[in-house]
Design a protein around this motif. Structure first.
Motif, PDB file in Angstrom:
ATOM      1  N   ALA A  45       0.889  -1.238  -0.142  1.00 19.16           N
ATOM      2  CA  ALA A  45       0.087   0.169   0.045  1.00 19.16           C
ATOM      3  C   ALA A  45       0.974   1.358  -0.018  1.00 19.16           C
ATOM      4  CB  ALA A  45      -0.964  -0.146   1.259  1.00 19.16           C
ATOM      5  N   LEU A  46       1.675   1.348   0.838  1.00 23.01           N
ATOM      6  CA  LEU A  46       2.887   2.235   0.932  1.00 23.01           C
ATOM      7  C   LEU A  46       3.700   2.688  -0.310  1.00 23.01           C
ATOM      8  CD1 LEU A  46       3.655   2.557   4.735  1.00 23.01           C
ATOM      9  CD2 LEU A  46       1.831   3.797   3.448  1.00 23.01           C
ATOM     10  N   GLY A  47       3.837   1.276  -0.995  1.00 24.66           N
ATOM     11  CA  GLY A  47       4.750   1.535  -1.906  1.00 24.66           C
ATOM     12  C   GLY A  47       3.916   1.967  -3.321  1.00 24.66           C
ATOM     13  N   ARG A  48       2.810   1.548  -3.378  1.00 22.23           N
ATOM     14  CA  ARG A  48       2.062   2.130  -4.236  1.00 22.23           C
ATOM     15  C   ARG A  48       1.770   3.715  -4.152  1.00 22.23           C
ATOM     16  NH1 ARG A  48      -3.057   0.211  -4.297  1.00 22.23           N
ATOM     17  NH2 ARG A  48      -2.726  -1.347  -2.352  1.00 22.23           N
ATOM     18  N   MET A  49       1.690   4.152  -3.259  1.00 21.83           N
ATOM     19  CA  MET A  49       1.398   5.233  -2.644  1.00 21.83           C
ATOM     20  C   MET A  49       2.775   6.265  -2.997  1.00 21.83           C
ATOM     21  SD  MET A  49       1.232   7.156   1.111  1.00 21.83           S
ATOM     22  CE  MET A  49       2.850   7.078   1.393  1.00 21.83           C
ATOM     23  N   TRP A  50       4.029   5.605  -2.693  1.00 22.02           N
ATOM     24  CA  TRP A  50       5.234   6.532  -3.206  1.00 22.02           C
ATOM     25  C   TRP A  50       5.379   6.255  -4.543  1.00 22.02           C
ATOM     26  CZ3 TRP A  50       7.888   9.952  -1.850  1.00 22.02           C
ATOM     27  CH2 TRP A  50       9.411  10.175  -2.293  1.00 22.02           C
ATOM     28  N   SER A  96      -8.341   5.036   0.081  1.00 25.55           N
ATOM     29  CA  SER A  96      -8.995   3.936   0.756  1.00 25.55           C
ATOM     30  C   SER A  96      -7.731   2.976   1.234  1.00 25.55           C
ATOM     31  CB  SER A  96      -9.824   3.112  -0.276  1.00 25.55           C
ATOM     32  OG  SER A  96     -10.288   2.034   0.294  1.00 25.55           O
ATOM     33  N   ALA A  97      -6.824   2.750   0.385  1.00 28.15           N
ATOM     34  CA  ALA A  97      -5.702   1.774   0.731  1.00 28.15           C
ATOM     35  C   ALA A  97      -4.782   2.494   1.757  1.00 28.15           C
ATOM     36  CB  ALA A  97      -4.888   1.870  -0.241  1.00 28.15           C
ATOM     37  N   ILE A  98      -4.775   3.655   1.837  1.00 23.27           N
ATOM     38  CA  ILE A  98      -3.732   4.530   2.905  1.00 23.27           C
ATOM     39  C   ILE A  98      -4.456   4.474   4.225  1.00 23.27           C
ATOM     40  CG2 ILE A  98      -2.908   6.859   3.557  1.00 23.27           C
ATOM     41  CD1 ILE A  98      -2.604   7.386   0.671  1.00 23.27           C
ATOM     42  N   ARG A  99      -5.654   4.650   4.320  1.00 19.90           N
ATOM     43  CA  ARG A  99      -6.480   4.587   5.442  1.00 19.90           C
ATOM     44  C   ARG A  99      -6.631   3.293   6.066  1.00 19.90           C
ATOM     45  NH1 ARG A  99     -11.331   7.538   6.962  1.00 19.90           N
ATOM     46  NH2 ARG A  99     -10.457   7.103   8.822  1.00 19.90           N
ATOM     47  N   LEU A 100      -6.976   2.176   5.145  1.00 16.33           N
ATOM     48  CA  LEU A 100      -7.232   0.877   5.467  1.00 16.33           C
ATOM     49  C   LEU A 100      -5.940   0.491   6.100  1.00 16.33           C
ATOM     50  CD1 LEU A 100      -9.078  -0.730   2.695  1.00 16.33           C
ATOM     51  CD2 LEU A 100      -9.914  -0.836   4.994  1.00 16.33           C
ATOM     52  N   ASP A 143     -12.013   3.129  13.090  1.00 15.41           N
ATOM     53  CA  ASP A 143     -12.693   2.141  12.273  1.00 15.41           C
ATOM     54  C   ASP A 143     -13.403   2.766  11.339  1.00 15.41           C
ATOM     55  OD1 ASP A 143     -12.032   0.236  14.169  1.00 15.41           O
ATOM     56  OD2 ASP A 143     -13.752   0.021  15.157  1.00 15.41           O
ATOM     57  N   ASP A 144     -13.794   3.767  11.165  1.00 12.16           N
ATOM     58  CA  ASP A 144     -14.307   4.412  10.112  1.00 12.16           C
ATOM     59  C   ASP A 144     -13.565   4.333   8.850  1.00 12.16           C
ATOM     60  OD1 ASP A 144     -13.045   7.613   9.615  1.00 12.16           O
ATOM     61  OD2 ASP A 144     -12.906   6.899  11.657  1.00 12.16           O
ATOM     62  N   ALA A 145     -12.180   4.017   8.876  1.00 11.20           N
ATOM     63  CA  ALA A 145     -11.477   3.858   7.572  1.00 11.20           C
ATOM     64  C   ALA A 145     -12.100   2.474   6.717  1.00 11.20           C
ATOM     65  CB  ALA A 145     -10.179   3.303   8.038  1.00 11.20           C
ATOM     66  N   TYR A 146     -12.597   1.499   7.457  1.00 12.37           N
ATOM     67  CA  TYR A 146     -13.354   0.692   6.893  1.00 12.37           C
ATOM     68  C   TYR A 146     -14.732   1.049   6.033  1.00 12.37           C
ATOM     69  CZ  TYR A 146     -10.296  -2.655   9.407  1.00 12.37           C
ATOM     70  OH  TYR A 146      -9.404  -3.272   9.908  1.00 12.37           O
ATOM     71  N   GLU A 147     -15.188   1.922   6.882  1.00 15.92           N
ATOM     72  CA  GLU A 147     -16.492   2.310   6.236  1.00 15.92           C
ATOM     73  C   GLU A 147     -16.267   3.337   4.956  1.00 15.92           C
ATOM     74  OE1 GLU A 147     -20.151   5.611   7.355  1.00 15.92           O
ATOM     75  OE2 GLU A 147     -18.729   5.187   8.704  1.00 15.92           O
ATOM     76  N   PHE A 148     -15.134   4.190   5.003  1.00 16.21           N
ATOM     77  CA  PHE A 148     -14.684   4.874   4.009  1.00 16.21           C
ATOM     78  C   PHE A 148     -14.277   3.825   2.707  1.00 16.21           C
ATOM     79  CE2 PHE A 148     -11.413   6.866   1.231  1.00 16.21           C
ATOM     80  CZ  PHE A 148     -11.646   8.058   1.135  1.00 16.21           C
ATOM     81  N   ALA A 149     -13.284   2.873   2.924  1.00 10.89           N
ATOM     82  CA  ALA A 149     -13.079   1.939   1.811  1.00 10.89           C
ATOM     83  C   ALA A 149     -14.654   1.341   1.339  1.00 10.89           C
ATOM     84  CB  ALA A 149     -12.394   0.757   2.611  1.00 10.89           C
ATOM     85  N   GLY A 150     -15.519   0.963   2.098  1.00  9.99           N
ATOM     86  CA  GLY A 150     -16.729   0.252   1.421  1.00  9.99           C
ATOM     87  C   GLY A 150     -17.248   1.664   0.528  1.00  9.99           C
TER      88      GLY A 150
END
Length: 414
Positions: free
Chosen positions: A308-313, A328-332, A381-388
């Motif tokens: 996830a961090l590699g794709r962000m970078w 979504s990936a960064i927060r998850l 936990d709202d990271a999961y909600e954001f990802a959804g």
């Protein structure tokens, strides 16, 4: 305690900082001091002076700051490994290093030139401060008068500067037409009142006290917009928005604590005799299975973090804006890795039995400190909600996830 078993991720070298090996070796030099003073930090409720001195002399506080200001400008993947290694050595040292180093990145990447020269003059500075606008900044000639009270000032007792955020009071007293303007401001530690509030269950050695600022003058040059200040210097790292810039820290800390917990229980298992069967824990098939599962969960979480961090970078290096899926990936990854680390530390603590209760046991410290980290805003936990919502195509960016404006021209390096 055995040496940390941190497997080397497979990735292309151009992603990685040339400083990586030197800085990981610096962690190993600090390790003995941090471990020896871990209980002292707990008792004093702030990082022991010997550990602060060791971190300062090691250069580790500078890992994320721009090279133009004396930093190493490490990429997020290297940062994550360094924070992981330091948290493995001692949780309080790992957390304190993370906070100061990442605030140095924020300050160094966004303050105007005059302010940056002032803040980074002399030996490399240490930082503390909460990036939540709990204060009010009132416009005065040449800058702002700042007042307010903030919590969670990790490392504030050994910081040279406090970098905090506030709402800019509307001039003339008129209510703002839209959302209020927010600022981040750098204030010398001498102008900050520290309150003795850090009496807590976990992360006791981090000195994360409440602090007050009572009308301190902050010149314009030591301020920048919050949370989306324009990049003023450095490379791709400082183009990352606030939450993305912070991600490597929380993930690295969690991985390091969980790895320390597993290393500790593996060392304890052969000599810990369970009362009822009168057999060593290390001879129980059920323990073998649980330990194997914990190893797999932690390794999977670590691989996910590098991905996830590699794709962000990669996005940042390519000059691309982060998409909703990236966010979504960064927060998850921050929430998920923290949850897995807490589960792993909990398993190790329970397996340690009654002896894990004692203050000298690293198992209880890993358990308490890792569960304290689950309360951080980066791992909610709202990271999961954001990802959804992102998966369904209905997610909207929060202001804290907004991209930075176009880079300011002064001092920007290619």
């Amino acid at each position: 305690m055995s040496e940390p078993r941190m497997s080397e991720p497979r990735m292309s070298e151009p992603r990685r900082s040339p400083e990586r090996e030197r800085l990981l070796a610096a962690v190993e030099r600090v390790r003995g001091v941090a471990t020896a003073h871990a209980e002292a930090s707990e008792r004093q409720r702030t990082l022991a002076p010997a550990v602060v001195d060791a971190l300062r002399s090691s250069g580790l506080f500078a890992i994320a700051a721009p090279r133009a200001l004396g930093g190493a400008e490490c990429d997020p993947l290297t940062q994550m490994e360094i924070f992981e290694a330091m948290a493995h050595a001692d949780t309080s040292a790992g957390w304190s290093l993370m906070i100061s180093a990442l605030l140095a990145a924020m300050v160094g990447g966004t303050l105007p030139d005059e302010g940056a020269r002032e803040v980074f003059a002399g030996p490399f500075p240490t930082f503390a401060g909460l990036q939540v606008p709990c204060g009010v900044a009132r416009r005065v000639a040449g800058g702002y008068a700042l007042e307010g009270r903030w919590a969670f000032g990790s490392g504030v007792r050994h910081a040279r500067w406090v970098f905090t955020s506030a709402i800019a009071a509307p001039e003339g007293g008129a209510p703002p037409a839209g959302p209020p303007e927010m600022l981040s401001l750098a204030v010398p530690r001498e102008q900050v009142v520290i309150e003795d509030t850090w009496d807590v269950a976990g992360l006791r050695g981090t000195g994360s006290e409440h602090y007050r600022i009572e009308g301190a003058f902050v010149p314009e040059a030591r301020t920048c917009p919050f949370p989306a200040a324009p990049q003023r210097r450095g490379g791709a790292l400082y183009s990352l928005p606030f939450v993305a810039l912070m991600a490597a820290g929380h993930v690295g800390f969690a991985l390091g604590v969980a790895r320390r917990a597993l290393d500790e229980i593996a060392a304890v298992a052969p000599r810990r005799v369970k009362v009822w069967p009168q057999l060593a824990l290390g001879s129980h098939a059920a323990f073998h299975m649980d330990l194997g599962r914990a190893e797999a969960k932690l390794a999977a979480a670590r691989a996910y973090a590098f991905d996830a961090l590699g794709r962000m970078w990669d996005r940042a290096r390519a000059g691309e804006a982060l998409s909703i899926d990236d966010w979504s990936a960064i927060r998850l990854v921050q929430t998920y890795v923290t949850e897995v680390a807490a589960e792993v530390a909990g398993f190790a603590y329970r397996a340690g039995g009654g002896s894990a209760l004692y203050a000298e046991s690293p198992l209880q410290r890993c358990f308490r400190d890792m569960h304290a980290a689950t309360q951080h805003i980066s791992a909610t936990d709202d990271a999961y909600e954001f990802a959804g919502r992102a998966r369904l195509g209905i997610a909207a960016l929060h202001p804290m996830l907004a991209p930075r404006p176009s880079p300011a021209p002064a001092g920007r390096e290619p």
